[in-house]
Design an enzyme around this catalytic site. Structure first.
Site, PDB file in Angstrom:
ATOM      1  N   TRP A   1     -27.650  -9.440  23.792  1.00 19.25           N
ATOM      2  CA  TRP A   1     -27.957  -8.014  23.641  1.00 19.25           C
ATOM      3  C   TRP A   1     -28.574  -7.677  22.285  1.00 19.25           C
ATOM      4  O   TRP A   1     -28.179  -8.219  21.249  1.00 19.25           O
ATOM      5  CB  TRP A   1     -26.665  -7.210  23.804  1.00 19.25           C
ATOM      6  CG  TRP A   1     -26.799  -5.762  23.419  1.00 19.25           C
ATOM      7  CD1 TRP A   1     -26.531  -5.205  22.207  1.00 19.25           C
ATOM      8  CD2 TRP A   1     -27.267  -4.702  24.251  1.00 19.25           C
ATOM      9  NE1 TRP A   1     -26.786  -3.847  22.225  1.00 19.25           N
ATOM     10  CE2 TRP A   1     -27.244  -3.514  23.472  1.00 19.25           C
ATOM     11  CE3 TRP A   1     -27.700  -4.624  25.577  1.00 19.25           C
ATOM     12  CZ2 TRP A   1     -27.632  -2.277  23.988  1.00 19.25           C
ATOM     13  CZ3 TRP A   1     -28.076  -3.392  26.081  1.00 19.25           C
ATOM     14  CH2 TRP A   1     -28.038  -2.232  25.288  1.00 19.25           C
TER      15      TRP A   1
ATOM     16  N   ASN B   1     -29.960  -3.858  20.195  1.00 18.28           N
ATOM     17  CA  ASN B   1     -30.406  -2.467  20.212  1.00 18.28           C
ATOM     18  C   ASN B   1     -31.034  -2.106  18.867  1.00 18.28           C
ATOM     19  O   ASN B   1     -31.994  -2.760  18.460  1.00 18.28           O
ATOM     20  CB  ASN B   1     -29.336  -1.482  20.710  1.00 18.28           C
ATOM     21  CG  ASN B   1     -28.025  -1.436  19.976  1.00 18.28           C
ATOM     22  OD1 ASN B   1     -27.226  -2.366  20.042  1.00 18.28           O
ATOM     23  ND2 ASN B   1     -27.762  -0.339  19.283  1.00 18.28           N
ATOM     24  N   ASP B   2     -30.571  -1.085  18.161  1.00 17.61           N
ATOM     25  CA  ASP B   2     -31.308  -0.506  17.033  1.00 17.61           C
ATOM     26  C   ASP B   2     -31.886  -1.527  16.056  1.00 17.61           C
ATOM     27  O   ASP B   2     -31.175  -2.452  15.632  1.00 17.61           O
ATOM     28  CB  ASP B   2     -30.388   0.393  16.195  1.00 17.61           C
ATOM     29  CG  ASP B   2     -29.652   1.434  16.995  1.00 17.61           C
ATOM     30  OD1 ASP B   2     -29.891   1.549  18.199  1.00 17.61           O
ATOM     31  OD2 ASP B   2     -28.824   2.135  16.391  1.00 17.61           O
TER      32      ASP B   2
ATOM     33  N   TRP C   1     -24.097  -3.579  25.637  1.00 20.46           N
ATOM     34  CA  TRP C   1     -23.556  -3.092  24.374  1.00 20.46           C
ATOM     35  C   TRP C   1     -22.044  -3.267  24.361  1.00 20.46           C
ATOM     36  O   TRP C   1     -21.356  -3.026  25.358  1.00 20.46           O
ATOM     37  CB  TRP C   1     -23.908  -1.618  24.176  1.00 20.46           C
ATOM     38  CG  TRP C   1     -23.511  -1.089  22.819  1.00 20.46           C
ATOM     39  CD1 TRP C   1     -24.274  -1.075  21.700  1.00 20.46           C
ATOM     40  CD2 TRP C   1     -22.256  -0.510  22.458  1.00 20.46           C
ATOM     41  NE1 TRP C   1     -23.577  -0.526  20.644  1.00 20.46           N
ATOM     42  CE2 TRP C   1     -22.325  -0.166  21.083  1.00 20.46           C
ATOM     43  CE3 TRP C   1     -21.072  -0.245  23.144  1.00 20.46           C
ATOM     44  CZ2 TRP C   1     -21.268   0.424  20.390  1.00 20.46           C
ATOM     45  CZ3 TRP C   1     -20.012   0.337  22.463  1.00 20.46           C
ATOM     46  CH2 TRP C   1     -20.113   0.667  21.101  1.00 20.46           C
TER      47      TRP C   1
END
Length: 498
Positions: free
Chosen positions: A22, A24-25, A49
């Protein structure tokens, strides 16, 4: 390993994605000694997440070709590692580097207040003496906390030359809070912004603050504040990013627009939590941005296996004057040119309602530049499609002055009721024309309209690559003065051949 990893179905071929698990940001984006660092929120044990977040790490010499490095920051006694930033401490204000320059990351540690289920978020430091390859947590962590605020995260730090201070902009619930410091360790409250300004459809996250010239005039400058907004089920757009234009004196940001002015960075569904690189050399002078190419509405269920999420193409952010005031322009970074291969140019195409124009796409990785001229047509546009009739429709409605990007039949969409949608934005013709730059990867399309005044970033998951394009006009004639099709390279080709 790479030969297998980067050939999976839907794997982006020129957007950064993690080898596995995973992401993300984007975090800690900084340029130092010839390398662009891209850290990011990373869950190394799953493709969804989870709170056991680390900082993943990749570096690039050209913003296009990336080398994934080992995990940079791990959870510790202060909690898991949420988003943050990184800077070059050129003058060793921290005292970490024995008078030399080094990298300092400023990030949010997330855990729970002891004996409760209430989240606790505090700001911490780590530093690196070896170009970001290894990191030492500051023994005095955390350096900033406020028990009265639950959502207290995502510090973006920069050096403000006018006040000779470090400035931190921090997401604090439904606003941002600004702090200053002389050494990155001891922080003082400076101001708050946003209680009534802009959109409050979701929690504020991942802020950024930087100064840019307007129309390239170094004597006319503005400060730009980026603020991402978390998903709210009441609104169809999901998570997205807004921005503000104004002035900043080292302590206080003053918005030059009314509180109810809403300025969106991207009109597609899939550009979130983006921030800009720190410490790009002055002789370069660009403000370069990258975003997480996803949306919290469906990020955890995207139809990829073994890995999940990608970043946008790096973009240069500029400011321009419009009839409504100063606004952002976004342009693909010039380094993208290294991916361009063969191109085909077709000029002077007349589109009639009964006579669309058909052409084949050179490959599944494409850049398409189209200059449309409205004649008496009410709407016109382009369709990208494959052999099983999956398609993306990009259409300009000349009556409503709306550009739409329709991905309802673009491919796989059954993983979320929110995915199959029409995205739209107001776009005005310029000299009776509209220019579209389409950048097509295996699972995304980015559309830059009229030199980047309006941008769409949209994920797509076709079962087969799009292999043809149709240009069309409805209820009247439109003209294409220029169509340029450019074949793009994969950034993983060399690795795949080795």
């Amino acid at each position: 390993m790479i030969k297998t990893l980067y050939k999976e179905k839907h794997r982006p071929q020129f957007h950064y994605s993690p080898e596995k698990k995973w992401m993300n940001d984007p975090n800690g984006m900084v340029y130092f000694e010839g390398e662009y660092h891209l850290f990011y929120q990373h869950h190394p044990f799953g493709t969804k997440w989870a709170e056991q977040l680390h900082w993943g790490h990749a570096v690039s010499k050209d913003l296009i070709h990336w080398e994934q490095l080992p995990i940079a920051l791990f959870p510790d006694e202060n909690g898991t590692v949420f988003s943050g930033s990184a800077v070059v401490d050129w003058n060793d204000t921290t005292g970490f580097f024995q008078g030399e320059a080094g990298l300092v990351s400023i990030y949010t540690s997330h855990d729970m207040y002891p004996g409760t289920e209430r989240p606790r978020q505090r700001q911490c430091l780590a530093y690196s003496k070896d170009k970001g390859r290894t990191w030492i947590k500051y023994e005095g962590n955390p350096v900033l906390a406020d028990e009265s605020i639950t959502d207290y995260r995502d510090p973006k730090v920069f050096w403000h030359e006018g006040s000779r201070k470090w400035v931190m902009i921090l997401a604090t619930g439904q606003m941002v809070t600004l702090y200053t410091s002389s050494n990155l360790i001891e922080w003082e409250f400076a101001s708050k912004f946003g209680h009534k300004a802009g959109s409050h459809d979701g929690v504020w996250e991942c802020p950024d603050l930087f100064e840019l010239s307007v129309d390239g005039d170094k004597n006319n400058k503005r400060w730009v504040m980026l603020v991402s907004i978390g998903d709210n089920p009441s609104f169809p757009e999901g998570s997205r990013t807004q921005y503000f234009i104004g002035q900043f004196d080292g302590k206080t940001f003053v918005n030059e627009n009314s509180d109810d002015t809403l300025l969106w960075l991207d009109f597609g569904r899939d550009n979130y939590a983006g921030v800009s690189w720190s410490d790009i050399p002055e002789d370069d002078g660009r403000r370069i941005y990258i975003g997480w190419m996803s949306n919290w509405r469906y990020a955890n269920v995207l139809p990829t296996e073994g890995w999940r999420s990608a970043m946008t193409i790096p973009r240069e952010i500029l400011l321009t004057t419009t009839d409504k005031g100063v606004r952002i322009l976004q342009k693909v970074v010039s380094e993208f040119n290294s991916l361009r291969n063969n191109n085909e140019t077709i000029d002077e195409i007349t589109l009639e309602p009964s006579i669309p124009f058909h052409c084949n796409l050179l490959s599944s990785l494409m850049e398409v530049n189209i200059s449309f001229e409205k004649r008496d047509s009410t709407s016109f546009g382009a369709i990208l499609e494959n052999s099983i009739h999956e398609k993306v429709i990009i259409q300009y409605d000349a009556v409503r002055e709306k550009l739409t990007v329709d991905r309802r039949n673009a491919g796989i969409s059954n993983f979320s009721d929110s995915f199959a949608t029409i995205q739209d934005a107001t776009v005005k013709l310029e000299n009776n024309q509209i220019h579209l730059q389409l950048v097509l990867d295996t699972s995304s399309i980015e559309i830059f309209t009229n030199d980047g005044k309006v941008v769409f970033t949209s994920l797509i998951y076709p079962n087969q690559p799009y292999n043809k394009m149709v240009l069309f006009s409805n209820k009247g004639t439109a003209h294409v003065s220029s169509l340029v099709l450019t074949d793009l390279s994969s950034i993983w080709e060399k690795e795949c051949k080795s």
